[in-house]
Motif scaffolding. Structure first.
Motif, PDB file in Angstrom:
ATOM      1  N   TYR A 167      -8.154  -3.932  -1.800  1.00 56.68           N
ATOM      2  CA  TYR A 167      -7.981  -4.220  -0.379  1.00 56.68           C
ATOM      3  C   TYR A 167      -8.033  -5.721  -0.081  1.00 56.68           C
ATOM      4  N   GLY A 186      -1.039   2.735  -2.824  1.00 54.96           N
ATOM      5  CA  GLY A 186      -1.879   3.843  -2.367  1.00 54.96           C
ATOM      6  C   GLY A 186      -1.585   5.119  -3.141  1.00 54.96           C
ATOM      7  N   TRP A 242       0.806  -1.216   0.000  1.00 53.66           N
ATOM      8  CA  TRP A 242       0.000   0.000   0.000  1.00 53.66           C
ATOM      9  C   TRP A 242       0.842   1.270   0.000  1.00 53.66           C
ATOM     10  N   THR A 287      -4.718  -7.405  -1.269  1.00 54.05           N
ATOM     11  CA  THR A 287      -3.521  -7.178  -0.462  1.00 54.05           C
ATOM     12  C   THR A 287      -3.618  -7.794   0.930  1.00 54.05           C
ATOM     13  N   VAL A 303       1.483   4.972   5.056  1.00 54.63           N
ATOM     14  CA  VAL A 303       0.528   4.637   3.991  1.00 54.63           C
ATOM     15  C   VAL A 303      -0.444   5.793   3.761  1.00 54.63           C
TER      16      VAL A 303
END
Length: 524
Positions: free
Chosen positions: A235, A71, A67, A238, A120
């Protein structure tokens, strides 16, 4: 569509002075926006090389290190088109300054992050601020420079991108290796602070404001649906492995398809209502564009997988230092830049689509060679032994990234070139984020949990080879999809310039540069 040109000179100057001042001011403005573009590009590449150090020093989980990179890519992709439209509406200079100010603050938050969760969140903020800053760069150039000078300016962008491709990983390796002031990996983010502050101060003085004469409206609902759908998909990917693949994860990924279906329905209504959808769905009626978008997305997935897995393989699996890993990647970056320039200037005008398809096959061959060498030499593999597969892979990538945008846009109606350009860059970033999410499946899923120190190296080598097998499959898919591209893509020079205004500001300067690979090509 053209930008609103603004006068750069001061009325208080003597009669012979305004032209000189205007010339000096616009070159200062160019230096500022190019510095910002360079900062964004280097920030993306610099993080990759430091990921193992971040994981070790902060105790980050595998999903958290995914992330840290995904992200940023997700926030950047989700905000690109909206960032360009906000610049049209409220002024490119204003949005550029807001973006670079926010990017600098986010960099400070990353540098001083107290834990992986804060890092993150700060990276997501940084990606969102980049989405406000980067789309304004080419449109400020378009508003500041007359048409006859833009070719030279875009050439400079190509050189900057090439420099960033080589210097980013090396800079990240050096800053991590040096451990300045005992800050370990944190200087890779903190280096943005003096650069960002200087760009903010100088930008207020030297950049002139411009707006689009007729800007498209915002589509915040479309942005929300895209972001929600991607989060519902990424999500569970991961976190699924760490949590034992719970049922809610599969439900979330299935629900993402419903969200994307709702997005399509909403965008159709939005287009009929006010003509300013986030995604111009009519573009997908053009076969070459639809295929090109698929190529960009799948290519982004492959690159997202490769770059994160590659740095983990070298630094965790083989136990190399960040500096050695960074230096090992130099031949790859040079090969990308050299092949990109050759493909645009010499090969594509003569051979057309075959150059891009050859690039996919060459890159696949380089990956297969890398798998073979990794298996043959195991943990004793040396940097010089990696040079050949990396050069082959870089050459293949260079043949693809530079001419691909022109190939995808060649049959798009001129009035939609801006929407198409923005969408190309957006889906490539989204593909990159998806590839980073898939790392948990194609790499971490292969290495197992609770490894002893003696098991780490062999497990990471095996996981690296498995992940690269997926990258080969991606290259084969890209080769097949490219049959839908025009045999001889038109060179849309004028259209590319137009794509730097209005909604077209969503073009990333690294994407349109003819001299090097695109930014997502080096994104982690």
């Amino acid at each position: 569509m053209t930008s609103t040109e603004t006068t750069l000179s001061s009325p208080a100057e003597p009669p012979q002075g305004p032209a000189v001042v205007a010339d000096r001011r616009r070159w200062f403005a160019l230096a500022i926006v190019m510095t910002a573009a360079f900062m964004d590009l280097v920030d993306v590449t610099i993080v990759n090389i430091a990921i193992p150090s971040i994981q070790r020093d902060e105790g980050a989980s595998f999903s958290q290190i995914q992330w840290i990179t995904a992200g940023y890519a997700l926030a950047f992709a989700a905000g690109l088109i909206t960032g360009g439209r906000l610049g049209d509406i409220h002024g490119r200079k204003r949005l550029f300054l807001v973006g670079i100010g926010g990017f600098t603050i986010a960099s400070a938050l990353c540098g001083f992050a107290a834990n992986p969760e804060m890092l993150v969140a700060s990276r997501i903020l940084q990606g969102g601020m980049a989405a406000l800053m980067v789309p304004q760069v080419l449109s400020i150039v378009h508003a500041t420079f007359p048409a006859h000078e833009r070719g030279k300016v875009f050439g400079l962008f190509g050189a900057i991108v090439g420099l960033g491709a080589v210097s980013g990983p090396l800079l990240g390796a050096l800053l991590t290796e040096w451990n300045l002031f005992g800050l370990e990996w944190r200087p890779i983010f903190l280096i943005n602070l003096p650069v960002g502050i200087a760009a903010l101060i100088l930008g207020r003085r030297f950049i002139s404001e411009s707006k689009a004469p007729k800007a498209l409206k915002l589509d915040l609902v479309g942005v929300a649906l895209v972001t929600l759908g991607l989060l519902m998909l990424l999500y569970p990917l991961t976190r699924g492995r760490e949590l034992g693949w719970p049922l809610w994860g599969y439900a979330s990924m299935g629900g993402a398809l419903l969200v994307f279906a709702a997005l399509v329905a909403y965008e159709r209504r939005k287009a009929a209502r006010d003509g300013s959808p986030l995604v111009e769905l009519s573009l997908f009626k053009v076969k070459s564009f639809a295929a090109g978008i698929a190529v960009q997305t799948v290519f982004g997935v492959g690159l997202g997988i490769f770059f994160l897995v590659w740095t983990l393989y070298m630094q965790v699996g083989l136990g190399w230092s960040p500096l050695r890993a960074g230096l090992t990647g130099v031949p790859f970056s040079i090969a990308v830049s050299a092949a990109a320039g050759m493909s645009v200037q010499l090969l594509v005008p003569r051979f057309g689509r075959k150059v891009l398809q050859a690039g996919a096959l060459i890159m696949a061959a380089g990956v297969l060679l890398y798998i073979w060498e990794s298996e043959r030499y195991g943990l004793s593999i040396a940097s010089w032994q990696m040079a050949l597969p990396l050069v082959v892979m870089g050459a293949g990538m260079g043949f693809i990234v530079a001419p691909l945008t022109d190939a995808v846009l060649s049959e798009v109606p001129r009035e939609h070139s801006g929407s198409a350009s923005g969408l190309i860059n957006t889906v490539q970033q989204m593909g990159n984020a998806l590839g980073l999410g898939l790392v948990s499946v194609v790499f971490f899923g292969e290495i197992g949990d609770r490894l002893t120190p003696a098991q780490v190296g062999p497990a990471f080598v095996n996981g690296f080879q498995h992940a690269l097998g997926w990258v080969v499959a991606v290259m084969v898919a890209i080769f097949l999809l490219m049959f839908a591209l025009p045999k001889r893509p038109a060179q849309h020079v004028e259209g590319a310039e137009d794509a730097a205004v209005g909604e077209q500001e969503s073009v990333n300067p690294a994407e349109g540069a003819p001299l090097s690979g695109s930014e997502p090509a080096l994104t982690g």
